[in-house]
Design an enzyme around this catalytic site. Structure first.
Site, PDB file in Angstrom:
ATOM      1  N   GLU A  81      29.965 191.931 122.183  1.00 46.46           N
ATOM      2  CA  GLU A  81      31.480 192.392 122.519  1.00 46.46           C
ATOM      3  C   GLU A  81      32.228 192.305 121.022  1.00 46.46           C
ATOM      4  O   GLU A  81      33.208 193.072 120.830  1.00 46.46           O
ATOM      5  CB  GLU A  81      32.089 191.351 123.389  1.00 46.46           C
ATOM      6  CG  GLU A  81      33.461 191.938 124.232  1.00 46.46           C
ATOM      7  CD  GLU A  81      34.587 191.497 123.118  1.00 46.46           C
ATOM      8  OE1 GLU A  81      35.791 192.041 123.236  1.00 46.46           O
ATOM      9  OE2 GLU A  81      34.445 190.766 122.284  1.00 46.46           O
ATOM     10  N   ASP A  97      28.110 186.607 122.630  1.00 46.97           N
ATOM     11  CA  ASP A  97      28.355 186.326 121.266  1.00 46.97           C
ATOM     12  C   ASP A  97      29.638 185.776 120.707  1.00 46.97           C
ATOM     13  O   ASP A  97      30.562 185.537 121.468  1.00 46.97           O
ATOM     14  CB  ASP A  97      27.969 187.641 120.460  1.00 46.97           C
ATOM     15  CG  ASP A  97      29.381 188.691 120.954  1.00 46.97           C
ATOM     16  OD1 ASP A  97      29.431 188.510 122.203  1.00 46.97           O
ATOM     17  OD2 ASP A  97      29.664 189.723 120.204  1.00 46.97           O
TER      18      ASP A  97
END
Length: 383
Positions: A140, A79
């Site tokens: 994350e 991400d």
């Protein structure tokens, strides 16, 4: 190797993987996870697709060793943060002045590309004795739910998180704890001070206490690498209208921690003191997300292995550093996996322009490949 890694990084940058927990409507990790899964499957890896939350997958790719060797996990997140405000097209990778530009180039699709290429190169040799596990994880940038999901099923003898570190070795980072402190008042018409208790005014005493708390931390004992912990008030909300006494005031507090600290006990002591000294003061605590700090043991074999290979590739000993922010290293450590962090050089994480240097991309790939060989292939390596 550099050409292959740069080409893979270009493919990763092109794919929008903005974390939807940060940006409502964000694309999420599905497209980039699909790319990673396909790329690694084509190179003989066993693919595990983990998607407890629809649209938020993590991919774990495993190259099985022949046996008798140590296993190693490389961890990288899929991400990114928002594309909004980026200077130019964040999904159009551009190479200039020895750097590659684009959202995620530095944080951390550069590290993701390097670990995939390094892993594929060593796995192709057919010499692995221990398992090699590439964890390409979701989320994350928000709650690290991807790494948590991976660790429910997979483990290893050691791990490397490939977050950007400017080719230095991160062996410690801070943790954090969020608390909502709800200061209680009593609602009443603004003309009736005899009935009302002003929760916002009472909260002022707590805010002063937070400022003093921060001062004590700044002046108190400091961790050797991380320095002191810190605290601040980050959000405040209270009241309904101008003509009423507010019944409550909610303050969100963030406490950044170093090993050995107990932020909840500190907060409880402060609130107990206020209740004993400020007439009418009452408050409750609603704990939020808490993540523990991380500190590697310098004697861990994985630290010595990465340090030695980085020294060989760079021609110098890399610095050992600590980070003020939190990373997935803490989750791996808590799961009993010795770990550290090393990643590309560059800059612009979460900023309007983001880049990674091509030289560091190549060097990181080389360091990781050599580490995998020493850790998972060498029969004589010490456990």
């Amino acid at each position: 190797m550099e050409e292959i890694t740069v080409d893979l990084l270009r493919q990763l940058i092109v794919l929008d993987s903005v974390n939807p927990a940060l940006v409502p409507g964000g694309a999420g990790e599905a497209a980039v996870a699909d790319l990673c899964a396909g790329w690694l499957a084509a190179r003989g890896f066993e693919i595990h697709w983990l998607e407890r939350r629809p649209g938020r997958p993590s991919v774990v790719a495993v190259a099985r060793g022949a046996g008798g060797g140590r296993s190693l996990m490389l961890n990288g997140h899929l991400d990114t943060v928002t594309l909004a405000g980026y200077d130019g097209d964040p999904l159009a990778p551009r190479i200039a002045d020895g750097c590659i530009y684009g959202r995620g180039a530095f944080d951390m699709k550069g590290g993701l590309a390097a670990m995939m290429v390094a892993g594929a190169r060593v796995a192709a040799s057919g010499q692995l004795r221990g398992d090699l596990i590439l964890a390409c994880v979701a989320d994350e940038e928000h709650n690290s739910l991807g790494t948590e999901e991976v660790l429910e099923t997979f483990t290893a003898d050691a791990a490397i998180v490939c977050e950007p570190t400017h080719l230095e070795i991160t062996v410690a980072h801070k943790g954090f704890a969020w608390f909502d402190v709800v200061v209680e008042g009593r609602a009443a018409h603004g003309s009736r001070p005899d009935l009302g208790i002003d929760a916002i005014a009472k909260a002022g005493h707590f805010l002063v206490a937070v400022e003093r708390w921060a001062g004590r931390l700044a002046e108190g004992p400091a961790h050797e690498r991380l320095g002191p912990g810190s605290v601040h008030a980050s959000l405040i909300r209270g009241g309904e209208e101008a003509s009423s006494y507010p019944a409550s005031c909610r303050i969100t507090v963030e406490r950044r921690t170093v090993p050995g600290e107990d932020p909840r006990a500190e907060l409880d002591d402060i609130l107990s003191g206020l209740a004993a000294t400020v007439p009418g003061f009452a408050a409750s605590v609603e704990p939020g997300l808490r993540r523990e700090p991380f500190e590697a043991d310098p004697d861990w074999p994985i630290v010595a292995t990465v340090l030695g290979q980085a020294r060989r590739v760079l021609g110098r000993a890399p610095a050992l550093r600590a980070e003020p922010y939190w990373t997935d290293c803490a989750l791996l450590d808590a799961a009993g996996i010795p770990c550290l962090m090393i990643g590309v050089d560059g800059g612009g994480a979460h900023a309007a322009t983001e880049w990674a240097t091509l030289e560091s991309l190549d060097q990181l790939t080389d360091i990781l490949a050599a580490t995998i060989r020493e850790w998972c292939v060498d029969r004589d390596a010490e456990a």
